[in-house]
Design an enzyme around this catalytic site. Structure first.
Site, short mmCIF file in Angstrom:
data_model
loop_
_atom_site.label_atom_id
_atom_site.label_comp_id
_atom_site.label_asym_id
_atom_site.label_seq_id
_atom_site.Cartn_x
_atom_site.Cartn_y
_atom_site.Cartn_z
N CYS A 70 0.86 -1.19 0.00
CA CYS A 70 0.00 0.00 0.00
C CYS A 70 0.89 1.23 0.00
CB CYS A 70 -0.94 0.02 1.20
SG CYS A 70 -0.07 0.15 2.77
N CYS A 73 3.77 1.71 2.50
CA CYS A 73 5.04 1.03 2.22
C CYS A 73 6.04 1.99 1.58
CB CYS A 73 4.81 -0.17 1.30
SG CYS A 73 3.83 -1.50 2.02
N ASP A 477 7.69 26.09 -31.54
CA ASP A 477 8.88 26.47 -32.30
C ASP A 477 8.59 26.14 -33.77
OD1 ASP A 477 11.74 26.90 -32.97
OD2 ASP A 477 11.67 24.74 -33.31
#
Length: 795
Positions: A70, A73, A477
């Site tokens: 989970c 951890c 660009d």
């Protein structure tokens, strides 16, 4: 010497205007300042990008972690890692089972990191994602399923009938047979809780050690409380036991976790694919033959031999040989590409047939390795939304525990039996487990990363899923992004003139020269008395062959050069030259025998489909930034979907243009990843188009690996869909708790049904995250976007 007000470049001849404060290095910077003038920014220099000050210093390693159960951890592993000497930083991700570790190479050995970080039930490995080794998890489920089935069988045959007052006379629960049955049930439930539920129990302990209560703590408290109460009841000779509650809670959550982990592995499968397809060793060519070395040992300009069926170890250039190369892993192109001497090749691509000698590129690295680094990095981090969810869960869990205690005490004070009060508290604990809340963001993000990869887009920063949906301005660009960046002939002379021009231009270094020579086949013509005229053209005597007695003097260049060389220039050709220049193209006259005979015109061609791309983004403001003059930018300025064009902007000023555009809202910058890096880093969202061999994604948040401009709208589409999926998951998680928690507090929900409801909630979030993020390709909308597009169907 004066510094440019916009870009900071020093200039001896500044450009000024009474309408604009400051001095500028060129007309382009002046026009940008005129359009985007901001009093607060007129004195700002060029934006410089630097390292994040919050980043730990040292080298970076990426690890795969099995055993993570989970979100808590993550914190536990991070604290455990940084407690080791030499490890300066760590970032773990439960959603992808990965951990990013920053370490001091003088104090920590990279090869020893997995052993140092493993322990407490977590297995750490170096760059080997645990794709399918779920045998231990499956074993726990099979054992738990068997004993759980036996436990529930005893309940169905003996205990439930007794509790309902249906005495079939099968067993006397008060006698020795009943005691045997109850203790048998207790042992089988103990196996389910202790063995199958071990990851849950460990997760609960981890949450207590990190002082960060999590969903495992709620599940463990509910299961162990029900089990402990039942064991005590058996010892005291009572028959009202709740082993079934403990069994169902553990099995329901464990099955949900298994399915969730399968979805998680599927969502991050491309990371495994990229990692497994990197070349670890290379066959380096030496004076005495070849030797096998690690890829990390290769240096620029060394040569490596690659045979059919092998992967090219690093980016480079073909020195010898011809082969069909499969670059699908990077470019998405399914057909092999023919590579010969002088062609660039991508590290990680497969040689399908033939063989090559590859000269190692200047970076001595592989594009696939670079992509893998980026993926490991982004999937080892937690975005802003997930950090918010983590904080909510950390507060929510102790709140639920308090509510469970109050509910039990309240019902007991209201006259309820102790057993009923206990069951009410258990129901509150079980039904409120925020499993769905903890899964809502990471699983949806992992699915978004995978969907983007399938579209040829590498998301290099998880925050892109939050930023892209808020973009107001998209700046492009021009050269290399909206155009191909390659000079090509847009107007060809007749074959005779083209042959003469190509024969002469092979000795020139003018940008048009390569386009001219590529437009015709090589010949055996000979050129003598070559003269170069910088900025004007080239001339020389062209002979039809080595044996030709004489030749003609040919001049290729500007009208002024031809006039100076004594060649007349017809008005019609002079007018065509002028028109080409006004269109932003490069013309050159070809003349011999006293006059100009024809004209050759080259230009940087717009990319195919650029109009469709800007039209798809049109609900947002579309801006084009280019260093070319207004003539070259005119085709883009005339397009209805382009709101504004900034021409004549030097590379150093692009970042400042993006910075000033931020006054209009959130800005996305799309560039080709070379000199656009400062602008990409300055933008709120940087999107880099890359040719693969020159992947420059350090400053970008997303990289289009296919070099396909049409993928840019898909970046916004996928990020919008991912964010919508996150919101759907969060909405369901909060709505579920809003409905289920009051029912449990009121004593209207049995712990058994509470466990089923909680598991169903989590599985719904997992299933929603697992759904395809694909759509019809339109730019999807998000309700929170400032400039929304029409919603895409299929979500």
């Amino acid at each position: 010497m004066t510094d440019c007000t916009l870009c900071g470049l020093a200039t001896d001849d500044p450009v000024t205007d009474s309408d604009v404060a400051g001095a500028f290095c060129c007309r382009g910077c002046l026009e940008v300042a005129r359009t985007l003038d901001d009093p607060a920014g007129t004195d700002s220099a060029a934006v410089e990008t630097g390292p994040d000050p919050d980043e730990a210093e040292g080298e970076t390693a990426f690890c795969s972690v099995s055993g993570m159960h989970c979100a808590t951890c993550e914190l536990f592993l991070e604290r455990r890692a940084t407690a080791h000497d030499g490890i300066t930083g760590a970032s773990a991700s439960y959603a992808t089972g990965t951990m990013k570790v920053t370490y001091d190479p003088d104090r920590a050995d990279a090869d020893a990191l997995p052993d140092r970080l493993s322990g407490s039930g977590y297995e750490v490995s170096r760059r080997e994602p645990d794709e399918a080794d779920d045998s231990e998890q499956v074993g726990r489920l099979l054992v738990g399923g068997f004993f759980g089935m036996m436990t529930m069988l005893w309940y169905v045959l003996f205990l439930y009938p007794a509790y309902l007052g249906l005495d079939f006379g099968l067993v006397d629960l008060q006698g020795p047979a009943g005691a045997y049955l109850l203790w048998n049930t207790a042992v089988m439930t103990g196996v389910v809780v202790g063995y199958t539920g071990w990851p849950l129990l460990r997760g609960a302990v981890v949450s207590l050690r990190t002082r960060r209560p999590n969903m495992d703590l709620l599940v463990a408290m509910a299961a162990t409380t029900a089990f402990a109460y039942s064991v005590v009841a058996v010892i005291l000779g009572r028959t009202e036991v709740y082993f079934d509650v403990a069994t169902v809670i553990v099995l329901a959550v464990s099955v949900g976790d298994y399915y969730r982990d399968r979805v998680r592995r599927a969502a991050t499968g491309r990371l495994t694919e990229l990692t497994s397809q990197r070349a670890e060793q290379a066959r380096r060519r030496t004076e005495s033959g070849t030797e096998t070395v690690d890829v990390d040992a290769l240096a620029p300009d060394e040569e490596v031999v690659v045979r059919a069926g092998e992967r090219i170890p690093v980016d480079g250039t073909v020195a010898e040989g011809t082969a069909g190369v499969d670059e699908s892993l990077v470019t998405g192109e399914s057909l092999p590409v023919r590579k010969t001497a002088g062609d660039e090749v991508v590290g990680g691509a497969m040689v399908a047939e033939g063989g090559l000698v590859v000269r190692v590129g200047p970076e001595a690295e592989s594009t696939v390795s670079r992509l893998t680094e980026l993926l490991w990095s982004v999937q080892s981090e937690r975005g802003g939304v997930q950090r918010l969810v983590d904080r909510i869960a950390a507060v929510f869990v102790p709140l639920v525990v308090g509510l469970a205690v109050l509910a039990g005490v309240g019902h007991l004070a209201g006259g309820a039996a102790p057993t009923d009060a206990l069951l009410t508290g258990l129901a509150v604990l079980v039904v409120s487990c925020p499993c769905a809340l903890g899964l809502a963001t990471p699983l949806a993000t992992a699915a978004g990363v995978r969907a983007a990869l399938d579209e040829g887009v590498v998301v290099t920063d998880g925050s892109a899923f939050e930023t892209a949906t808020e973009v107001d301005v998209v700046a492009f660009d021009k050269t290399g992004t909206l155009t191909t960046g390659e000079m090509r002939l847009v107007e060809r002379p007749d074959d005779d003139a083209l042959w003469r021009a190509a024969t002469l231009e092979q000795f020139a270094d003018h940008p048009l020269a390569a386009a001219v020579t590529a437009a015709t086949e090589a010949s055996d013509a000979v050129v003598e008395d070559i003269e170069h005229h910088p900025g004007r053209g080239v001339s020389g005597v062209v002979k039809a062959g080595a044996q030709a007695a004489d030749g003609e003097r040919v001049v290729v260049g500007t009208p002024a050069l031809l006039s100076d060389e004594g060649l007349s220039v017809p008005d019609e050709l002079a007018d065509r030259c002028e028109r080409a220049r006004s269109d932003g193209q490069i013309p050159a006259l070809v003349g011999w025998d006293g006059r100009a005979r024809d004209i050759v015109v080259g230009g940087d061609q717009p990319r195919a489909g650029w109009e469709t791309t800007v039209e798809a983004l049109a609900p947002r403001e579309v801006v084009v930034i280019t260093g070319d003059g207004p003539a070259a930018a005119a085709p883009f300025e005339r397009h209805d979907a382009v709101d504004e064009v900034f021409a004549g902007v030097p590379p150093d000023a692009k970042a400042e243009v993006v910075e000033r555009l931020k006054s209009r809202g959130t800005v996305a910058m799309v560039g080709d990843g070379t000199n656009d890096a400062p602008a990409l880093g300055t933008a709120d969202l940087g999107i880099s188009l890359s040719s693969g061999t020159a992947l420059a994604a350090d400053a970008a948040d997303a990289v289009v690996t296919t070099d396909d401009l049409a993928a840019v709208p898909r970046v916004f589409d996928l990020t919008t869909r991912t964010r919508r999926r996150i919101r759907e998951n969060l909405a369901w998680a909060f709505c579920y708790n809003a409905v289920a928690l009051p029912l449990a507090l009121a004593g209207l929900l049995n712990p058994l049904f509470a466990a089923v409801a909680m598991t169903a909630s989590s599985l719904l979030v997992v299933a929603n995250s697992a759904r395809s993020l694909g759509g019809d390709g339109a730019v999807a909308a998000d309700q929170g976007a400032t400039a929304p597009a029409a919603p895409a169907a299929g979500d």
